[in-house]
Structure formats: structure tokens, C-alpha cells
Design a protein around this motif. Structure first.
Motif, PDB file in Angstrom:
ATOM      1  N   TRP A 121       0.932  -1.190   0.146  1.00  0.00           N
ATOM      2  CA  TRP A 121       0.100  -0.037   0.066  1.00  0.00           C
ATOM      3  C   TRP A 121       0.832   1.209  -0.064  1.00  0.00           C
ATOM      4  CZ3 TRP A 121      -5.269  -1.404   0.485  1.00  0.00           C
ATOM      5  CH2 TRP A 121      -5.589  -2.543   0.895  1.00  0.00           C
ATOM      6  N   ARG A 122       0.552   2.342  -0.741  1.00  0.00           N
ATOM      7  CA  ARG A 122       1.139   3.484  -0.623  1.00  0.00           C
ATOM      8  C   ARG A 122       0.760   4.028   0.518  1.00  0.00           C
ATOM      9  NH1 ARG A 122       4.395   6.222  -4.041  1.00  0.00           N
ATOM     10  NH2 ARG A 122       3.735   4.918  -5.995  1.00  0.00           N
ATOM     11  N   TRP A 131       5.862   3.197   1.564  1.00  0.00           N
ATOM     12  CA  TRP A 131       5.125   2.105   1.163  1.00  0.00           C
ATOM     13  C   TRP A 131       5.148   1.349   2.394  1.00  0.00           C
ATOM     14  CZ3 TRP A 131       2.699   0.941  -3.537  1.00  0.00           C
ATOM     15  CH2 TRP A 131       3.103   1.495  -4.389  1.00  0.00           C
ATOM     16  N   VAL A 132       4.140   0.507   2.692  1.00  0.00           N
ATOM     17  CA  VAL A 132       3.886  -0.441   3.807  1.00  0.00           C
ATOM     18  C   VAL A 132       3.463  -1.713   3.008  1.00  0.00           C
ATOM     19  CG1 VAL A 132       1.566   0.369   4.261  1.00  0.00           C
ATOM     20  CG2 VAL A 132       3.050  -0.713   6.090  1.00  0.00           C
ATOM     21  N   VAL A 177     -10.550  -2.888  -0.429  1.00  0.00           N
ATOM     22  CA  VAL A 177      -9.296  -2.333  -1.053  1.00  0.00           C
ATOM     23  C   VAL A 177      -9.458  -0.751  -1.073  1.00  0.00           C
ATOM     24  CG1 VAL A 177      -7.751  -2.447  -2.439  1.00  0.00           C
ATOM     25  CG2 VAL A 177      -8.601  -4.470  -1.887  1.00  0.00           C
ATOM     26  N   GLU A 178     -10.240  -0.493  -1.527  1.00  0.00           N
ATOM     27  CA  GLU A 178     -10.470   1.219  -1.710  1.00  0.00           C
ATOM     28  C   GLU A 178     -10.372   1.956  -0.379  1.00  0.00           C
ATOM     29  OE1 GLU A 178     -11.731  -1.028  -5.202  1.00  0.00           O
ATOM     30  OE2 GLU A 178     -12.413  -1.109  -3.039  1.00  0.00           O
ATOM     31  N   ASP A 179     -11.321   1.562   0.452  1.00  0.00           N
ATOM     32  CA  ASP A 179     -11.189   2.141   2.045  1.00  0.00           C
ATOM     33  C   ASP A 179      -9.836   1.740   2.826  1.00  0.00           C
ATOM     34  OD1 ASP A 179     -13.699   3.044   1.242  1.00  0.00           O
ATOM     35  OD2 ASP A 179     -14.868   1.652   2.747  1.00  0.00           O
ATOM     36  N   VAL A 180      -9.360   0.718   2.390  1.00  0.00           N
ATOM     37  CA  VAL A 180      -8.004   0.480   3.430  1.00  0.00           C
ATOM     38  C   VAL A 180      -6.919   1.450   2.638  1.00  0.00           C
ATOM     39  CG1 VAL A 180      -6.440  -1.389   4.058  1.00  0.00           C
ATOM     40  CG2 VAL A 180      -8.876  -1.823   4.140  1.00  0.00           C
ATOM     41  N   ALA A 181      -7.006   1.412   1.426  1.00  0.00           N
ATOM     42  CA  ALA A 181      -5.831   2.236   0.708  1.00  0.00           C
ATOM     43  C   ALA A 181      -5.858   3.647   1.058  1.00  0.00           C
ATOM     44  CB  ALA A 181      -6.201   2.238  -0.744  1.00  0.00           C
ATOM     45  N   ALA A 182      -7.083   4.132   1.197  1.00  0.00           N
ATOM     46  CA  ALA A 182      -7.331   5.639   1.753  1.00  0.00           C
ATOM     47  C   ALA A 182      -7.048   5.798   3.022  1.00  0.00           C
ATOM     48  CB  ALA A 182      -8.893   5.933   1.660  1.00  0.00           C
ATOM     49  N   VAL A 239      15.670  -3.512  -3.077  1.00  0.00           N
ATOM     50  CA  VAL A 239      16.706  -3.801  -3.999  1.00  0.00           C
ATOM     51  C   VAL A 239      15.656  -4.612  -5.264  1.00  0.00           C
ATOM     52  CG1 VAL A 239      18.481  -5.623  -4.301  1.00  0.00           C
ATOM     53  CG2 VAL A 239      18.350  -4.212  -2.250  1.00  0.00           C
ATOM     54  N   GLU A 240      14.707  -5.405  -5.111  1.00  0.00           N
ATOM     55  CA  GLU A 240      14.275  -5.985  -5.991  1.00  0.00           C
ATOM     56  C   GLU A 240      13.102  -5.278  -6.744  1.00  0.00           C
ATOM     57  OE1 GLU A 240      14.939  -9.039  -7.309  1.00  0.00           O
ATOM     58  OE2 GLU A 240      16.236  -9.499  -5.877  1.00  0.00           O
ATOM     59  N   GLY A 241      12.864  -4.042  -6.222  1.00  0.00           N
ATOM     60  CA  GLY A 241      11.724  -3.141  -6.722  1.00  0.00           C
ATOM     61  C   GLY A 241      12.430  -2.049  -7.902  1.00  0.00           C
ATOM     62  N   SER A 242      11.829  -0.972  -8.052  1.00  0.00           N
ATOM     63  CA  SER A 242      12.121   0.167  -8.724  1.00  0.00           C
ATOM     64  C   SER A 242      11.915   1.236  -7.776  1.00  0.00           C
ATOM     65  CB  SER A 242      11.271   0.157 -10.083  1.00  0.00           C
ATOM     66  OG  SER A 242       9.957   0.498  -9.790  1.00  0.00           O
ATOM     67  N   PRO A 243      12.164   2.599  -8.554  1.00  0.00           N
ATOM     68  CA  PRO A 243      11.954   3.859  -7.908  1.00  0.00           C
ATOM     69  C   PRO A 243      10.412   4.021  -7.720  1.00  0.00           C
ATOM     70  CG  PRO A 243      13.670   4.084  -9.539  1.00  0.00           C
ATOM     71  CD  PRO A 243      13.193   2.736  -9.514  1.00  0.00           C
ATOM     72  N   ASP A 244       9.845   3.500  -8.484  1.00  0.00           N
ATOM     73  CA  ASP A 244       8.155   3.722  -8.566  1.00  0.00           C
ATOM     74  C   ASP A 244       7.556   2.598  -7.530  1.00  0.00           C
ATOM     75  OD1 ASP A 244       8.561   5.789 -10.299  1.00  0.00           O
ATOM     76  OD2 ASP A 244       8.339   4.473 -12.090  1.00  0.00           O
ATOM     77  N   ARG A 245       8.009   1.619  -7.401  1.00  0.00           N
ATOM     78  CA  ARG A 245       7.341   0.576  -6.601  1.00  0.00           C
ATOM     79  C   ARG A 245       8.244  -0.465  -6.027  1.00  0.00           C
ATOM     80  NH1 ARG A 245       1.968  -0.864  -6.011  1.00  0.00           N
ATOM     81  NH2 ARG A 245       1.454  -3.253  -5.258  1.00  0.00           N
ATOM     82  N   PRO A 246       7.890  -1.143  -4.926  1.00  0.00           N
ATOM     83  CA  PRO A 246       8.818  -2.058  -4.165  1.00  0.00           C
ATOM     84  C   PRO A 246       8.588  -3.378  -5.137  1.00  0.00           C
ATOM     85  CG  PRO A 246       7.245  -1.033  -2.534  1.00  0.00           C
ATOM     86  CD  PRO A 246       6.871  -0.584  -3.767  1.00  0.00           C
ATOM     87  N   GLY A 247       9.622  -4.378  -4.961  1.00  0.00           N
ATOM     88  CA  GLY A 247       9.425  -5.728  -5.727  1.00  0.00           C
ATOM     89  C   GLY A 247       9.351  -6.687  -4.636  1.00  0.00           C
ATOM     90  N   ALA A 248       9.679  -7.998  -4.928  1.00  0.00           N
ATOM     91  CA  ALA A 248       9.713  -9.189  -4.410  1.00  0.00           C
ATOM     92  C   ALA A 248      10.541 -10.252  -4.861  1.00  0.00           C
ATOM     93  CB  ALA A 248       8.310  -9.596  -4.214  1.00  0.00           C
TER      94      ALA A 248
END
Length: 448
Positions: free
Chosen positions: A100-101, A106-107, A131-136, A338-347
Motif C-alpha cells: 500500500w502507498r 510504502w507499507v 481495498v479502496e477504503d483500506v488504501a485511503a 533492492v528487487e523493486g524500482s524507484p516507483d514501486r517495491p518488488g519481491a
């Protein structure tokens, strides 16, 4: 296979106290390029499976080679994805188990189990479980605030950290200061199973048989169940115990339950507790995977037992009592960054901390049994997913960009840059000068 494959196995076998002469028995084969990642995940997978095989042949007194096939290893490390139940694909992550952003980063949350989902919703109070309410709700808070609130409510959420941030974190420093695993001999007690026994299944030289090794399995999710699944493969009588009101997720149980028997006991009920104590009195091995301290009130010590304890973060430091899962450990320790990008974490391409720790745990149990057969003693082994993660990122040979970077002071300031890949014996190890300010040099040849 390159040298990193053999080195990883050697490092693990040494950590387990194994005889280095047995390393020549390992034969690697199979297709290359599996479990591709920036970190050496396939090397971790090969090495943990290799030492589990070595520990098995050593304990059984077998003379054969240990075969490590990359295809089999890579498939086993994502076994939960290949599972089908009457043709139905498994559900590996619930809708609220994801990235989640947050307001400042990120978390990642884990809400596969109903009680963890309930705790997450209690901490966030999003108005619904959509998902929408939790994201908010998460988007309005800082990542560490979400982490603190959700853990405080009994749930699981971890803020994304870079490797540098984890190295500076108190728990990260605690993990870095400790070995990959610990093995202890607690006393001089005799083994609970006859010392002449060979192999988890009970066979021994000369054709005589004794009862199978008895393994009491108090583990959950992947790592612990993979360890006990491996012991069951080798012939052990594995009995898994779960609380009646909190059974394992069905698909998780189907994937890791092969070879085992399972029972439900409520240890707070006197009759069930007596049954459990009788099982433990007759067991040879106890494997636990609950958070540190959760089982202390049940007095699980028995002389001559081999006890294997698995945790997420280790049983030390400020996070020593926390619950955790592979996906969350990846996020906290910098692996996701490490496995992600500047825009989003990876796995990682697999729940490799879980699976790798599982095979390593099985190897540690078998090595403890082998040593106990010769020397006796109650035995304790301890492993943690965070320790396996540290071994992956800091110890296992592989690609680590920081090994190929340097820093130079110059007109532009302190510059970190890549070393040249052009290298030969007696050749230059770096450039003779740092970069200067563009256009600031005189247009003349040096020495002219």
C-alpha cells in the motif's frame, strides 16, 4: 555450475558443523536461469536443499550422492503456486495482503488469517474491508505509523526500508551481529531414541529396525511445515498439532501437509493438555514456529529432546516478540527495495526466505540427531527468517552492486560511481582523476 554454488553449500554446511569431506557427494544439474532476481536467490535455494540432502545421507549412513536439480529446486520453492486441489488454483494472498502507498512511502500488510485481518481493520478503522477504503486509510498516514498501529492491535504491517535503513535499525543491527543459526547442547541427557538408529525412518545397519523418528510439529505457514515435510519424506512420523479454533489455511495445509498426520488440540483444556504432554514425552523432535515466547507457558522442555525453534525476526532485539512472514521480512530488511524500482517495491521470485529456512531447519535437526547419537544431550537449534535474509544479502556470494562501486572526491564533490569492468593482472584498478566541471579545462594536451 560456478563457484558460488559450491561456496554457498560450503558456508551452510560449515554453519551446521558438518564434515567438509562430505561436500564432494553433492552433484548439481538442471536448467540454468531459474528463480531470476537481483539477489542470488537460486544459489540460496540450491545450497539449502543441498545441505538438507547431505544431513539426510549423513544421518542415514547412506553412501550415495546428493542430487540437486535446479528444476526440482525451483519448482519446490514455489510449491504453493503449483498446488491444485481438484483442479482449483490456490489462494496464496488475501486481498488485504499487499503493498500500500502510505503518505511518505510504502507499507506491506499480511491479512491471510481472519484474526490478522480483523486486527488490521481495528487499527486502521477504514469503514469497510474494501481495498479502496483500506488504501485511503493507509494513504493518510506515514508508513511507520501504520506499522506501529497495526502491530499494536495484534496485526501485521511493515514499512518499506532500504538496506541502509534496516542496517541502522536496532533490530537490523541485532540480526547482523548474530550467526545465521545457533545450535546448542543444553545438558548431558541421553537421546530419547536409541543411539543405534539410522535415518529418520528407523532403519539401521544390519537390517534391524526400530520405531520411526517421532516429530511433533507445532509450526505454521511455510518455513516450519517445509522442514517437517522434509523429515516426513525421510520416514519420520510427523504429527502436526493445531488449535481447533485457528486451523491452518486449507491451501497452505494441502501444500505442506504431505507425509504428515495432523491433530487438533486446545492446550488450555486440561484433557487436551494431558494428551499433548503424553505426545511430547514420547517425541524425539519438537519443531516450533510460533512467535518467541508464545509457547513458554506450556513448559516444553524434555531431557534428550531435539528442539528446533523458528521465528521471523529472531528471539532478540526490540522485534524479538513480533509475528512475521516472509513477505514482511523482505520489506523490512531492504530486499523489497533492492528487487523493486524507484516507483514501486518488488519481491523475490519465491518465498525464498521461508523455503530456504525450512530446508536449512530440516538439515539442522538431522545434524543435531547425528551428533546426539554420538554425544547425547538435549539439543536446541534456532533459526529466523530475518537471519536467512541477512545471509542472502550479505554473505552468500552473488551479485551485490556495492562490491563494484567506489567513491572519489573531486571538483564535483563526493562522487559514488561504478568501477570499470575492464580488468587484467597488473592493469589499472581505477581512473587517474575524477570528473571535473564541464568545460573547465584548458583545450591543450597534457605535457605539451
Amino acid at each position: 555450475m560456478d563457484d558460488t554454488v559450491h561456496t554457498g553449500t560450503e558456508l551452510l554446511w560449515s554453519a551446521l558443523g558438518g564434515d567438509p569431506a562430505l561436500l564432494d557427494r553433492v552433484a548439481y544439474s538442471g536448467p540454468a536461469g531459474l528463480l531470476g532476481a537481483r539477489l542470488p536467490v537460486m544459489d540460496l535455494a540450491r545450497a539449502t536443499v543441498a545441505v538438507a540432502g547431505l544431513a539426510a545421507v549423513e544421518h542415514a549412513g547412506a553412501a550415495g550422492r546428493v542430487r540437486v536439480d535446479d528444476g526440482a529446486v525451483a519448482t519446490a520453492f514455489v510449491s504453493e503456486r503449483h498446488l491444485r486441489v481438484d483442479g482449483r488454483a490456490p489462494v496464496n494472498f488475501a486481498p488485504l495482503s499487499r503493498f500500500w502507498r502510505a503518505a511518505d512511502g510504502w507499507v506491506r500488510t499480511h491479512a491471510n488469517y481472519p484474526h490478522h485481518k480483523a486486527a488490521l481493520l481495528t487499527a486502521l478503522d477504514p469503514g469497510s474491508d474494501s481495498v479502496e477504503d483500506v488504501a485511503a486509510a493507509i494513504g493518510e498516514r506515514k508508513a511507520v505509523e501504520v506499522e506501529t498501529a497495526v502491530y499494536g492491535a495484534g496485526g501485521l504491517a511493515v514499512a518499506l526500508r532500504t538496506p541502509e535503513e534496516w542496517a541502522a535499525h536496532e533490530q537490523g543491527r541485532e540480526v547482523a551481529a548474530r550467526p545465521l543459526l545457533t545450535r546448542e547442547r543444553l545438558d548431558e541427557a541421553a537421546p530419547r531414541r536409541g543411539t543405534a538408529g539410522r535415518g529418520a525412518g528407523g532403519g539401521r545397519a544390519g537390517g534391524a529396525q526400530e520405531r520411526p523418528l517421532r516429530v511433533l510439529d507445532l509450526t505454521r505457514v511455510i518455513a516450519g511445515p517445509v522442514a517437517t515435510r522434509t523429515l516426513a519424506l525421510l520416514g519420520a512420523d510427523v504429527l502436526r498439532i493445531d488449535p481447533p479454533d485457528n486451523p491452518e489455511l486449507p491451501d497452505q495445509h494441502a501444500d505442506t501437509g504431505v507425509g504428515k498426520r495432523t491433530a487438533a488440540l486446545n492446550l488450555d483444556r486440561p484433557s487436551d493438555r494431558r494428551t499433548f504432554d503424553e505426545l511430547l514425552d514420547a517425541a524425539d523432535v519438537l519443531v516450533t514456529g510460533y512467535r518467541p515466547g508464545a509457547l513458554d507457558r506450556f513448559d516444553l522442555h524434555r531431557p534428550g529432546l531435539v528442539v528446533a525453534r523458528l521465528s521471523a525476526w529472531g528471539d532478540y532485539g526490540p522485534w524479538g516478540g513480533r509475528r512475521g512472514f516472509d513477505s514482511l521480512v523482505q520489506v523490512a530488511t531492504g530486499i523489497a527495495a533492492v528487487e523493486g524500482s524507484p516507483d514501486r517495491p518488488g519481491a523475490l521470485p519465491a518465498q525464498a526466505l521461508d523455503h530456504g529456512t525450512g530446508y536449512l531447519l530440516a538439515a539442522a535437526v538431522l545434524r543435531s540427531l547425528t551428533e546426539q547419537r554420538e554425544q547425547g544431550g538435549t539439543r536446541l537449534v534456532r533459526l529466523a527468517l530475518a537471519q536467512t535474509g541477512h545471509w542472502l544479502t550479505h554473505t552468500l556470494p552473488g551479485y551485490h552492486p556495492e562490491d563494484h562501486l567506489t567513491e572519489t572526491d573531486g571538483p564535483l564533490g563526493r562522487l559514488r560511481h561504478a568501477l570499470s569492468p575492464v580488468s587484467y593482472e597488473g592493469g589499472p584498478t581505477g581512473w587517474s582523476r575524477p570528473p571535473g566541471v564541464a568545460g573547465a579545462d584548458d583545450p591543450v594536451w597534457l605535457g605539451a
